[in-house]
Design a protein around this motif. Structure first.
Motif, PDB file in Angstrom:
ATOM      1  N   ALA A 268       0.844  -1.190   0.000  1.00  0.00           N
ATOM      2  CA  ALA A 268       0.000   0.000   0.000  1.00  0.00           C
ATOM      3  C   ALA A 268       0.879   1.240   0.000  1.00  0.00           C
ATOM      4  CB  ALA A 268      -0.908  -0.009   1.211  1.00  0.00           C
ATOM      5  N   ALA A 269       0.620   2.129  -0.936  1.00  0.00           N
ATOM      6  CA  ALA A 269       1.435   3.326  -1.101  1.00  0.00           C
ATOM      7  C   ALA A 269       0.682   4.570  -0.654  1.00  0.00           C
ATOM      8  CB  ALA A 269       1.858   3.477  -2.557  1.00  0.00           C
ATOM      9  N   SER A 270       1.404   5.501  -0.078  1.00  0.00           N
ATOM     10  CA  SER A 270       0.857   6.812   0.260  1.00  0.00           C
ATOM     11  C   SER A 270       1.954   7.854   0.074  1.00  0.00           C
ATOM     12  CB  SER A 270       0.316   6.840   1.682  1.00  0.00           C
ATOM     13  OG  SER A 270       1.338   6.543   2.618  1.00  0.00           O
TER      14      SER A 270
ATOM     15  N   ASP B 278      -3.794  -1.879  -8.384  1.00  0.00           N
ATOM     16  CA  ASP B 278      -5.119  -1.300  -8.265  1.00  0.00           C
ATOM     17  C   ASP B 278      -4.921   0.173  -7.940  1.00  0.00           C
ATOM     18  OD1 ASP B 278      -7.661  -0.420  -7.559  1.00  0.00           O
ATOM     19  OD2 ASP B 278      -8.179  -2.290  -6.553  1.00  0.00           O
ATOM     20  N   ASN B 279      -5.037   1.006  -8.950  1.00  0.00           N
ATOM     21  CA  ASN B 279      -4.779   2.436  -8.743  1.00  0.00           C
ATOM     22  C   ASN B 279      -5.807   3.082  -7.828  1.00  0.00           C
ATOM     23  OD1 ASN B 279      -2.503   2.299 -10.361  1.00  0.00           O
ATOM     24  ND2 ASN B 279      -3.531   3.067 -12.188  1.00  0.00           N
ATOM     25  N   ALA B 280      -7.006   2.538  -7.787  1.00  0.00           N
ATOM     26  CA  ALA B 280      -8.031   3.088  -6.896  1.00  0.00           C
ATOM     27  C   ALA B 280      -7.676   2.865  -5.430  1.00  0.00           C
ATOM     28  CB  ALA B 280      -9.386   2.472  -7.204  1.00  0.00           C
ATOM     29  N   LYS B 281      -6.907   1.804  -5.170  1.00  0.00           N
ATOM     30  CA  LYS B 281      -6.514   1.478  -3.800  1.00  0.00           C
ATOM     31  C   LYS B 281      -5.055   1.827  -3.522  1.00  0.00           C
ATOM     32  CE  LYS B 281      -9.836  -2.287  -3.251  1.00  0.00           C
ATOM     33  NZ  LYS B 281     -10.033  -3.722  -2.925  1.00  0.00           N
TER      34      LYS B 281
ATOM     35  N   ILE C   9       2.600   9.452  -2.644  1.00  0.00           N
ATOM     36  CA  ILE C   9       2.999   9.555  -4.050  1.00  0.00           C
ATOM     37  C   ILE C   9       1.745   9.545  -4.907  1.00  0.00           C
ATOM     38  CG2 ILE C   9       5.247   8.453  -3.754  1.00  0.00           C
ATOM     39  CD1 ILE C   9       4.012   5.872  -4.920  1.00  0.00           C
ATOM     40  N   ILE C  10       1.888  10.029  -6.134  1.00  0.00           N
ATOM     41  CA  ILE C  10       0.788   9.894  -7.094  1.00  0.00           C
ATOM     42  C   ILE C  10       0.924   8.495  -7.674  1.00  0.00           C
ATOM     43  CG2 ILE C  10      -0.303  10.817  -9.161  1.00  0.00           C
ATOM     44  CD1 ILE C  10       1.096  13.487  -8.507  1.00  0.00           C
ATOM     45  N   PHE C  11       0.242   7.558  -7.057  1.00  0.00           N
ATOM     46  CA  PHE C  11       0.463   6.145  -7.340  1.00  0.00           C
ATOM     47  C   PHE C  11       0.314   5.834  -8.816  1.00  0.00           C
ATOM     48  CE2 PHE C  11       0.861   1.793  -6.157  1.00  0.00           C
ATOM     49  CZ  PHE C  11      -0.008   1.067  -6.962  1.00  0.00           C
ATOM     50  N   SER C  12      -0.724   6.366  -9.445  1.00  0.00           N
ATOM     51  CA  SER C  12      -0.987   6.027 -10.844  1.00  0.00           C
ATOM     52  C   SER C  12       0.104   6.537 -11.781  1.00  0.00           C
ATOM     53  CB  SER C  12      -2.342   6.588 -11.268  1.00  0.00           C
ATOM     54  OG  SER C  12      -2.348   7.996 -11.131  1.00  0.00           O
ATOM     55  N   ALA C  13       0.921   7.448 -11.316  1.00  0.00           N
ATOM     56  CA  ALA C  13       1.983   8.019 -12.140  1.00  0.00           C
ATOM     57  C   ALA C  13       3.321   7.308 -11.949  1.00  0.00           C
ATOM     58  CB  ALA C  13       2.156   9.503 -11.834  1.00  0.00           C
ATOM     59  N   ASN C  14       3.309   6.285 -11.130  1.00  0.00           N
ATOM     60  CA  ASN C  14       4.546   5.569 -10.811  1.00  0.00           C
ATOM     61  C   ASN C  14       4.538   4.148 -11.345  1.00  0.00           C
ATOM     62  OD1 ASN C  14       6.523   6.857  -8.479  1.00  0.00           O
ATOM     63  ND2 ASN C  14       4.482   7.781  -8.540  1.00  0.00           N
TER      64      ASN C  14
END
Length: 118
Positions: A23-25, A72-75, A27-32
């Motif tokens: 689980a990431a926080s 899962d970019n939503a999560k 960062i802009i996860f979808s951009a990584n």
């Protein structure tokens, strides 16, 4: 503050399965791009699998057909499904994020232990 938190490790018999989560926080996860790495005792850390922003995947030769990376970019979460586990898969598994298309990973989690018994 960037945090990558792995979970799902444990002890499993050879031939079994585990699913790791990260689980990431911060960062802009979808951009990584995201990657899973592992380090066994006495060995160098090695890249296991990567997934790009667009969902393209790549695997180390010795896990192809057994491991599946997904996101899962939503999560804000990346997963590593590990099947047909072997004792040589025993290692600490780390997830990492990378903003650039290529190159070194920027941020790392603390790792989760996977132990495969024979």
């Amino acid at each position: 503050q960037v945090q990558l938190v792995e979970s799902g490790g444990g002890l499993v018999q050879a031939g079994g399965s585990l699913r790791l989560s990260c689980a990431a926080s911060g960062i802009i996860f979808s951009a990584n791009a995201m990657g899973w790495h592992r380090q066994a005792p006495g060995k160098q850390r090695e890249l296991v699998a990567t997934i790009t922003r667009g969902g393209s995947t790549n695997y180390a030769d010795d896990v192809k057909g057994r491991f599946t990376i997904s996101r899962d970019n939503a999560k804000n979460t990346v997963y590593l499904q590990m099947n047909s586990l072997k004792p040589e898969d025993t290692a600490v598994y780390y997830c990492a994020s990378r903003r650039a298309l290529i190159g070194r990973f920027d941020y790392w989690g603390q790792g989760t232990q996977v132990t495969v018994s024979s």
